[in-house]
Write an enzyme that holds these catalytic residues in place. Structure first.
Site, mmCIF file in Angstrom:
data_model
loop_
_atom_site.group_PDB
_atom_site.id
_atom_site.type_symbol
_atom_site.label_atom_id
_atom_site.label_comp_id
_atom_site.label_asym_id
_atom_site.label_seq_id
_atom_site.Cartn_x
_atom_site.Cartn_y
_atom_site.Cartn_z
ATOM 1 N N LYS A 147 66.577 56.003 76.002
ATOM 2 C CA LYS A 147 65.290 55.794 75.340
ATOM 3 C C LYS A 147 64.088 55.739 76.280
ATOM 4 C CE LYS A 147 65.860 56.188 71.816
ATOM 5 N NZ LYS A 147 66.272 57.545 71.319
ATOM 6 N N HIS A 194 73.078 59.535 81.187
ATOM 7 C CA HIS A 194 72.531 58.176 81.162
ATOM 8 C C HIS A 194 73.298 57.285 82.133
ATOM 9 C CE1 HIS A 194 69.753 58.878 77.980
ATOM 10 N NE2 HIS A 194 70.605 58.886 76.987
ATOM 11 N N SER A 234 62.510 50.643 71.550
ATOM 12 C CA SER A 234 62.987 51.979 71.187
ATOM 13 C C SER A 234 64.515 51.995 71.044
ATOM 14 C CB SER A 234 62.525 52.979 72.256
ATOM 15 O OG SER A 234 62.894 54.282 71.899
HETATM 16 P P1 A3P Z 1 59.965 55.533 70.675
HETATM 17 O O1 A3P Z 1 61.215 55.076 69.986
HETATM 18 O O2 A3P Z 1 59.251 54.389 71.350
HETATM 19 O O3 A3P Z 1 59.062 56.306 69.795
HETATM 20 P P2 A3P Z 1 65.053 59.424 74.691
HETATM 21 O O4 A3P Z 1 64.725 60.863 74.532
HETATM 22 O O5 A3P Z 1 65.342 59.004 76.085
HETATM 23 O O6 A3P Z 1 66.080 58.994 73.705
HETATM 24 O O7 A3P Z 1 63.713 58.607 74.360
HETATM 25 C C1 A3P Z 1 63.192 58.559 73.056
HETATM 26 C C2 A3P Z 1 61.829 57.922 73.109
HETATM 27 O O8 A3P Z 1 60.922 58.856 73.721
HETATM 28 C C3 A3P Z 1 61.285 57.624 71.713
HETATM 29 O O9 A3P Z 1 60.417 56.505 71.876
HETATM 30 C C4 A3P Z 1 60.531 58.904 71.434
HETATM 31 O O10 A3P Z 1 59.586 58.812 70.406
HETATM 32 C C5 A3P Z 1 59.878 59.142 72.801
HETATM 33 N N1 A3P Z 1 59.418 60.521 72.953
HETATM 34 C C6 A3P Z 1 60.116 61.654 72.755
HETATM 35 N N2 A3P Z 1 59.338 62.737 72.912
HETATM 36 C C7 A3P Z 1 58.112 62.273 73.219
HETATM 37 C C8 A3P Z 1 56.860 62.897 73.489
HETATM 38 N N3 A3P Z 1 56.738 64.212 73.444
HETATM 39 N N4 A3P Z 1 55.808 62.111 73.774
HETATM 40 C C9 A3P Z 1 55.938 60.766 73.807
HETATM 41 N N5 A3P Z 1 57.089 60.105 73.555
HETATM 42 C C10 A3P Z 1 58.160 60.862 73.260
#
Ligand code: A3P
Length: 293
Positions: A45, A107, A137
């Site tokens: 996340k 991860h 998140s």
């Molecule tokens: P939130 O749950 O705070 O919205 P991962 O890809 O490591 O699983 O992380 C997911 C998190 O990154 C989520 O956070 C998601 O919304 C955010 N995220 C993914 N793409 C993004 C983007 N283009 N800009 C900003 N945040 C992004």
């Protein structure tokens, strides 16, 4: 899926894990990296999908744009340690990636990374996110993802985060372990989610510098706008809506994409307890995170 069928956490070499990430351990440890492979490493996340989409667009957006519109991100950038019964494992997907370079996601805490990545001197991109937003998140992700242990209520999830009882272990050990490795292994580019939010274009420039790409201004702009939160949120090939283990009625994968959302969840008492614990765990760490702008 009823809560009792959710995977259970157990201690694996000192790190909390679930079986879908440990079942194929020997094979994963024997993964044969190639010198041009790029490993994307994150605590869950922290912005893994965002950086994956950036890298895929930078490398292949011009040459084979159909990849971006026909293959979901988890096929373009396999999740190395993911092993779900009856599905092709992340390791097999990575073995068979037709692209050069291969973009591979993990991860794993640094000590779990297969040794061939170090032996082959691969480039590694690590993204870290401030612990408070990372925790929020992760909470929503655990609620909506049936491959995660049961999230429980917010307060119990919060406590478990402090204890490091999350899949892939303690956030504190993860971000610091990777930072420490960077001091002796020069090919780690350590990025911060908050910096990406502050100025995505600047961070893409730094990333290109690290991977040795010099995209035209036009390509850079195509990438920057393609990976804006709203565009990724509606992009079916990037937003995980095609993955049946995720229940988007509970929470979307692309949820808010902001810095400071933790303020909507932390009580005053939780924030004080968190800060005190954070100070103790991070006292020897040079890492500085921003929790708001
Ligand atoms: P939130 O749950 O705070 O919205 P991962 O890809 O490591 O699983 O992380 C997911 C998190 O990154 C989520 O956070 C998601 O919304 C955010 N995220 C993914 N793409 C993004 C983007 N283009 N800009 C900003 N945040 C992004």
């Amino acid at each position: 899926m009823d809560p009792s069928s959710r995977p259970k956490l157990f201690d694996f070499h000192g790190v909390s894990m679930t079986n879908i990430f440990t079942d194929n351990w020997e094979n994963i440890q024997n993964f044969q990296a190639r010198p041009d492979d790029i490993l994307i490493a994150t605590y869950p996340k922290a912005g893994t999908t965002w950086i994956s989409q950036i890298l895929d667009m930078l490398y292949f957006g011009q040459e084979s744009p159909e990849r971006l519109t026909s293959l979901p991100i988890y096929e373009r950038v396999p999740f190395l340690e993911m092993t779900i019964p009856n599905l092709v494992s992340g390791k097999d997907q990575a073995d068979n990636l037709p692209t050069t370079p291969r973009l591979i996601k993990t991860h794993f805490p640094v000590q779990f990374v297969p040794k061939s990545f170090w032996e082959q001197n691969c480039r590694i991109i690590y993204v870290a996110r401030n612990a408070k937003d990372n925790l929020v998140s992760f909470y929503h992700f655990a609620r909506m993802n049936k491959a995660q242990p049961e999230a429980g209520d917010w307060n119990s999830f919060f406590q478990r985060f402090l204890e490091g009882k999350m899949v892939f272990g303690s956030w504190y050990e993860h971000v610091n372990g990777w930072w420490k490795k960077k001091q002796t292994y020069s090919k780690i580019h350590y990025m911060l989610y908050e910096n990406m939010i502050e100025d995505t274009g600047r961070e893409i420039d730094k990333l290109c510098n690290f991977i040795g790409l010099s995209p035209s201004a036009e390509v850079k702009e195509m990438v920057r706008s393609g990976v804006q939160f709203d565009n990724m949120k509606k992009n079916k090939m990037a937003n995980y809506s095609t993955l049946p283990i995720m229940d988007f009625k509970v929470s979307p994968f692309m949820r808010k994409g902001k810095v400071g959302d933790w303020k909507n969840y932390f009580t005053v008492a939780q924030n004080e307890a968190f800060d005190e614990d954070y100070k103790r765990k991070m006292k020897d760490s040079p890492l500085q995170f921003r929790f708001e702008f």
